[in-house]
Design a protein around this motif. Structure first.
Motif, PDB file in Angstrom:
ATOM      1  N   LEU A 320      10.069  23.524  40.720  1.00 13.61           N
ATOM      2  CA  LEU A 320      11.390  23.295  41.305  1.00 13.61           C
ATOM      3  C   LEU A 320      11.277  22.866  42.763  1.00 13.61           C
ATOM      4  N   ASP A 321      10.249  23.358  43.431  1.00 12.27           N
ATOM      5  CA  ASP A 321      10.032  22.988  44.831  1.00 12.27           C
ATOM      6  C   ASP A 321       9.347  21.636  44.980  1.00 12.27           C
ATOM      7  N   ASP A 322       8.750  21.142  43.904  1.00  8.43           N
ATOM      8  CA  ASP A 322       8.021  19.868  43.956  1.00  8.43           C
ATOM      9  C   ASP A 322       8.389  19.026  42.734  1.00  8.43           C
ATOM     10  N   PRO A 323       9.598  18.478  42.696  1.00  9.07           N
ATOM     11  CA  PRO A 323      10.053  17.730  41.515  1.00  9.07           C
ATOM     12  C   PRO A 323       9.198  16.501  41.208  1.00  9.07           C
ATOM     13  N   GLY A 324       8.431  16.039  42.183  1.00  9.51           N
ATOM     14  CA  GLY A 324       7.560  14.894  41.926  1.00  9.51           C
ATOM     15  C   GLY A 324       6.521  15.195  40.852  1.00  9.51           C
ATOM     16  N   ARG A 325       6.031  16.439  40.804  1.00  7.46           N
ATOM     17  CA  ARG A 325       5.067  16.821  39.757  1.00  7.46           C
ATOM     18  C   ARG A 325       5.715  16.757  38.387  1.00  7.46           C
ATOM     19  N   LEU A 326       6.950  17.216  38.285  1.00  7.39           N
ATOM     20  CA  LEU A 326       7.664  17.116  37.022  1.00  7.39           C
ATOM     21  C   LEU A 326       7.853  15.664  36.618  1.00  7.39           C
ATOM     22  N   ALA A 327       8.235  14.832  37.569  1.00 11.87           N
ATOM     23  CA  ALA A 327       8.486  13.427  37.268  1.00 11.87           C
ATOM     24  C   ALA A 327       7.224  12.722  36.800  1.00 11.87           C
ATOM     25  N   ALA A 328       6.082  13.057  37.405  1.00 15.98           N
ATOM     26  CA  ALA A 328       4.826  12.398  37.023  1.00 15.98           C
ATOM     27  C   ALA A 328       4.429  12.741  35.595  1.00 15.98           C
ATOM     28  N   VAL A 329       4.547  14.002  35.218  1.00 20.46           N
ATOM     29  CA  VAL A 329       4.201  14.404  33.861  1.00 20.46           C
ATOM     30  C   VAL A 329       5.201  13.833  32.862  1.00 20.46           C
ATOM     31  N   ALA A 330       6.477  13.800  33.227  1.00 18.40           N
ATOM     32  CA  ALA A 330       7.484  13.210  32.344  1.00 18.40           C
ATOM     33  C   ALA A 330       7.184  11.738  32.091  1.00 18.40           C
ATOM     34  N   ALA A 331       6.776  11.018  33.125  1.00 16.98           N
ATOM     35  CA  ALA A 331       6.439   9.593  32.950  1.00 16.98           C
ATOM     36  C   ALA A 331       5.263   9.438  32.001  1.00 16.98           C
ATOM     37  N   HIS A 332       4.256  10.286  32.132  1.00 16.74           N
ATOM     38  CA  HIS A 332       3.114  10.244  31.204  1.00 16.74           C
ATOM     39  C   HIS A 332       3.565  10.527  29.780  1.00 16.74           C
ATOM     40  N   ASN A 333       4.364  11.569  29.582  1.00 15.22           N
ATOM     41  CA  ASN A 333       4.772  11.943  28.234  1.00 15.22           C
ATOM     42  C   ASN A 333       5.632  10.874  27.577  1.00 15.22           C
ATOM     43  N   ARG A 334       6.436  10.167  28.384  1.00 18.15           N
ATOM     44  CA  ARG A 334       7.236   9.084  27.809  1.00 18.15           C
ATOM     45  C   ARG A 334       6.377   7.880  27.454  1.00 18.15           C
ATOM     46  N   ALA A 335       5.296   7.685  28.200  1.00 20.36           N
ATOM     47  CA  ALA A 335       4.466   6.494  27.984  1.00 20.36           C
ATOM     48  C   ALA A 335       3.404   6.695  26.913  1.00 20.36           C
ATOM     49  N   VAL A 336       2.940   7.917  26.713  1.00 23.12           N
ATOM     50  CA  VAL A 336       1.822   8.205  25.809  1.00 23.12           C
ATOM     51  C   VAL A 336       2.306   9.135  24.690  1.00 23.12           C
ATOM     52  N   ALA A 337       2.265   8.644  23.467  1.00 24.18           N
ATOM     53  CA  ALA A 337       2.699   9.456  22.333  1.00 24.18           C
ATOM     54  C   ALA A 337       1.658  10.529  22.033  1.00 24.18           C
ATOM     55  N   PRO A 338       2.072  11.686  21.527  1.00 26.85           N
ATOM     56  CA  PRO A 338       1.098  12.724  21.156  1.00 26.85           C
ATOM     57  C   PRO A 338       0.250  12.286  19.977  1.00 26.85           C
ATOM     58  N   ARG A 339      -0.932  12.884  19.889  1.00 32.47           N
ATOM     59  CA  ARG A 339      -1.844  12.528  18.789  1.00 32.47           C
ATOM     60  C   ARG A 339      -1.479  13.218  17.486  1.00 32.47           C
ATOM     61  N   VAL A 340      -0.637  14.223  17.555  1.00 34.22           N
ATOM     62  CA  VAL A 340      -0.196  14.933  16.348  1.00 34.22           C
ATOM     63  C   VAL A 340       0.994  14.183  15.760  1.00 34.22           C
ATOM     64  N   HIS A 341       0.815  13.644  14.549  1.00 39.10           N
ATOM     65  CA  HIS A 341       1.898  12.910  13.891  1.00 39.10           C
ATOM     66  C   HIS A 341       1.683  12.991  12.381  1.00 39.10           C
TER      67      HIS A 341
END
Length: 373
Positions: A320-341
């Motif tokens: 919550l104090d560093d929203p940039g960390r949340l944004a960076a991981v969110a960008a990765h998760n949106r760009a890279v699909a999980p291997r479990v499918h």
């Protein structure tokens, strides 16, 4: 290939095993297999769902079914492969595994729960049944779950057969946020082992340190829900914390599209399908280390893995104090699909059926390699 899925719990009863078995059956049918569900859960029967044990004593959906009754069903329906689904208490699924030798049918036994807290108990029962010698293939839904199953079975190899998901179904565009207040989301059964009170405790601590700089939405039904709602009201958190009760999948998708962080507080989460759905939707995931979530969330990449409730709170506070960390991981998760499918899950299941066939001296031909019969 005709596959019989033997599960003590099934729809219309709702739960993780029930939904995963239903989804696996549906996907296998779409792939061309002839699938059958055999269960002791009461409900409507049909050509593809056989319900047994109505005349037997039991607790809830659980019935101790005579082996001969199950053998008769397998014979009448011409079953090629048996896939038994075990949680903690699954008398019919255990019976199905024990019949593998006498019935001569290739059998896979999948464990859907974490046995860590009851390894000694299960080991004693498994030794009584000589389960480690059964000619079956053992599987579990995650590496964490598989380790406990192998320990309970005195070192028997256990393959990971994860729960399935279609990541594309969970990818949604993120709408503009109203007010920019970060939203924490969690989806769980409101029962003790899922630890919703631990998460609510972290939220109360966050209110003391971060005021109204966040909001939390907890989704799910269960026996603890009324008490949790009273706690939220008594703590004066009603304007910041919402307990929705049960939501359908479409409503959960819409909620995840507005989420900044997903939290899974249970240390004994055997897989974490709701966490995988959130990760597929692009939401960073915070979970307990040593749970099944670690199979698809790497610390610092798709989310964060913590070792205690105190670390859970501290990590949320830091994010919550560093929203940039949340944004960076969110960008990765949106760009890279999980291997479990689902494609990987179906391939693994077919390989297990073929390996189970070899244990019975059945050549791994097209009927046991996943090619439709």
């Amino acid at each position: 290939m005709r596959i019989a899925h033997v599960t003590d719990v099934y729809l219309p009863r709702l739960g993780g095993v029930e939904l995963q078995v239903h989804d696996l059956v549906t996907r296998q049918r779409a792939a061309g297999h002839d699938t059958l569900v055999i269960t002791t859960t009461p409900g409507p029967s049909g050509r593809r769902v056989v319900r047994l044990g109505d005349d037997l004593l039991g607790a809830g959906p659980y019935r101790v079914l005579p082996g001969r009754s199950l053998v008769d069903v397998l014979r009448v329906y011409g079953v090629d492969v048996v896939h038994a689904h075990v949680s903690a208490l699954s008398p019919m699924a255990w019976t199905a595994g024990g019949l593998a030798a006498s019935s001569g049918r290739p059998t896979v036994v999948s464990v859907h729960s974490m046995w860590h807290g009851m390894v000694r108990l299960v080991r004693g029962y498994a030794r009584l049944r000589s389960a480690a010698t059964w000619p079956v293939m053992w599987a579990a839904v995650s590496n964490a779950a598989a380790a406990a199953v192998s320990e309970a079975l005195d070192g028997t190899p256990v393959t990971v057969l994860p729960n399935g998901i279609d990541p594309a179904e969970w990818r949604l565009p993120t709408p503009p946020r109203a007010g920019g207040v970060p939203t924490i989301v969690s989806v769980m059964r409101m029962v003790r082992r899922k630890r919703p009170r631990a998460l609510l405790g972290a939220v109360r601590a966050l209110r003391a340190t971060h005021g109204r700089r966040f909001r939390a939405v907890l989704v799910g039904d269960g026996p603890l829900l009324p008490g949790l709602r009273r706690e939220v009201t008594d703590a004066g958190l009603g304007d910041q914390v919402r307990l929705t009760g049960a939501l359908d999948r479409d409503a959960i998708r819409r909620l995840l599209a507005t989420a900044d962080l997903y939290v899974a507080p249970a240390p004994r989460e055997s897989f974490g399908i709701a966490a995988l759905e959130a990760r597929s939707a692009g939401v960073p995931v915070l979970a307990r280390a040593g749970s099944g979530v670690a199979d698809f969330v790497r610390h610092g990449t798709e989310g964060w893995l913590v070792g205690s409730d105190e670390e859970l709170y501290a990590t949320i506070a830091a994010l919550l104090d560093d929203p940039g960390r949340l944004a960076a991981v969110a960008a990765h998760n949106r760009a890279v699909a999980p291997r479990v499918h689902w494609e990987a899950v179906l391939d693994t299941a077919d390989a297990l059926y073929a390996a189970a066939g070899l244990r019975h001296g059945v050549a791994p031909d097209r009927r046991l390699l996943g090619s439709p019969a």
